[in-house]
Design a protein around this motif. Structure first.
Motif, mmCIF file in Angstrom:
data_model
loop_
_atom_site.group_PDB
_atom_site.id
_atom_site.type_symbol
_atom_site.label_atom_id
_atom_site.label_comp_id
_atom_site.label_asym_id
_atom_site.label_seq_id
_atom_site.Cartn_x
_atom_site.Cartn_y
_atom_site.Cartn_z
ATOM 1 N N TYR A 14 0.829 -1.191 0.000
ATOM 2 C CA TYR A 14 0.000 0.000 0.000
ATOM 3 C C TYR A 14 0.874 1.256 0.000
ATOM 4 O O TYR A 14 1.944 1.276 0.631
ATOM 5 N N LEU A 15 0.405 2.290 -0.663
ATOM 6 C CA LEU A 15 0.952 3.630 -0.526
ATOM 7 C C LEU A 15 0.099 4.319 0.528
ATOM 8 O O LEU A 15 -1.110 4.492 0.343
ATOM 9 N N GLU A 16 0.728 4.690 1.657
ATOM 10 C CA GLU A 16 -0.031 5.087 2.840
ATOM 11 C C GLU A 16 0.274 6.518 3.261
ATOM 12 O O GLU A 16 1.433 6.951 3.265
ATOM 13 N N LEU A 17 -0.772 7.240 3.658
ATOM 14 C CA LEU A 17 -0.675 8.612 4.146
ATOM 15 C C LEU A 17 -1.143 8.643 5.595
ATOM 16 O O LEU A 17 -2.346 8.577 5.863
ATOM 17 N N PRO A 18 -0.212 8.744 6.573
ATOM 18 C CA PRO A 18 -0.623 8.827 7.974
ATOM 19 C C PRO A 18 -1.046 10.244 8.343
ATOM 20 O O PRO A 18 -0.510 11.226 7.820
ATOM 21 N N LEU A 19 -1.995 10.343 9.259
ATOM 22 C CA LEU A 19 -2.461 11.622 9.799
ATOM 23 C C LEU A 19 -2.600 11.427 11.300
ATOM 24 O O LEU A 19 -3.632 10.965 11.784
#
Length: 227
Positions: free
Chosen positions: A105-110
């Motif tokens: 997965y290409l993941e964007l944490p917030l």
């Protein structure tokens, strides 16, 4: 009125006084596993976990001395091995089938990071909580990009079509950050990523199984360097 306006302005500008951006690189060896759920007829269950390796770039935006908003962009490995029941014409009429699913997965944490004061010279502990959004960039089933279902007339499907187009996770973690120099820091921590979305798009849609849910889970060792 003037005093009130000055007080409000001071409170609004206070976070900006601490505003600081720190950028770094992180690698995360991890253990991933799947959380399947289904009625007793198909009896989906988790069989084994999967070792994965991910990493990427991250940013800590400090809006207080001990508080930071954390985000970045990571390549994250997920998956595991599941098993389920297949109805067959041979006796006893049920076969137990295993399927190994590997996803990237290409993941964007917030997330938000909360830092303690120094617990030792140049050393602070942090706690991290928040979420992430991710999209699959590669899927393999039993090691291949295409899956041939022996119990569905050898029907062949692309492995990527078995997985939903987005994933969402709750993230919780903790770690230690060590100051090496004026702007260089080392960090090491542990984090857990709890998948919220049922990613299965094969068993219910193609095979007609009812009420099948499969979600991701990841335990990661986070090793990073800030510049």
């Amino acid at each position: 009125m003037k005093k009130i306006l000055l007080t409000v302005a001071a409170l609004a500008l206070a976070p900006a006084a601490f505003a600081q951006v720190e950028i770094g690189l992180k690698v995360s060896p991890s253990i991933a596993y799947l959380r399947p759920d289904s009625p007793s007829g198909t009896s989906f269950s988790s069989e084994s976990s999967k070792f994965s390796f991910g990493g990427g770039v991250f940013m800590d935006y400090f809006f207080g001395e001990n508080y930071a908003f954390n985000t970045g962009l990571f390549l994250t490995g997920k998956g595991g091995t599941i098993s389920y029941n297949e109805q067959t014409s041979a006796r006893p009429g049920v076969a137990r089938v295993e399927q190994k699913i590997a996803m990237q997965y290409l993941e964007l944490p917030l997330t938000i990071k909360l830092f303690t004061n120094e617990v030792a010279p140049d050393t602070r502990v942090y706690f991290q909580v928040g979420g992430s959004l991710a999209v699959p960039v590669q899927v393999r089933i039993n090691g291949d990009k295409y899956y041939t279902d022996l119990y569905d007339n050898n029907n062949q499907t692309k492995a990527g079509k078995h997985v939903f187009d987005i994933d969402a996770n709750i993230i919780g973690g903790a770690g230690v950050e060590y100051q090496l120099g004026q702007s260089t820091k080392l960090l090491a921590g542990l984090s857990y990523h709890h998948g919220l979305i049922d990613f299965d798009r094969y068993f219910e849609r193609t095979r007609g199984f009812s009420d099948v849910n499969i979600k991701n889970s990841v335990f990661a060792l986070d090793l990073g360097l800030k510049f």
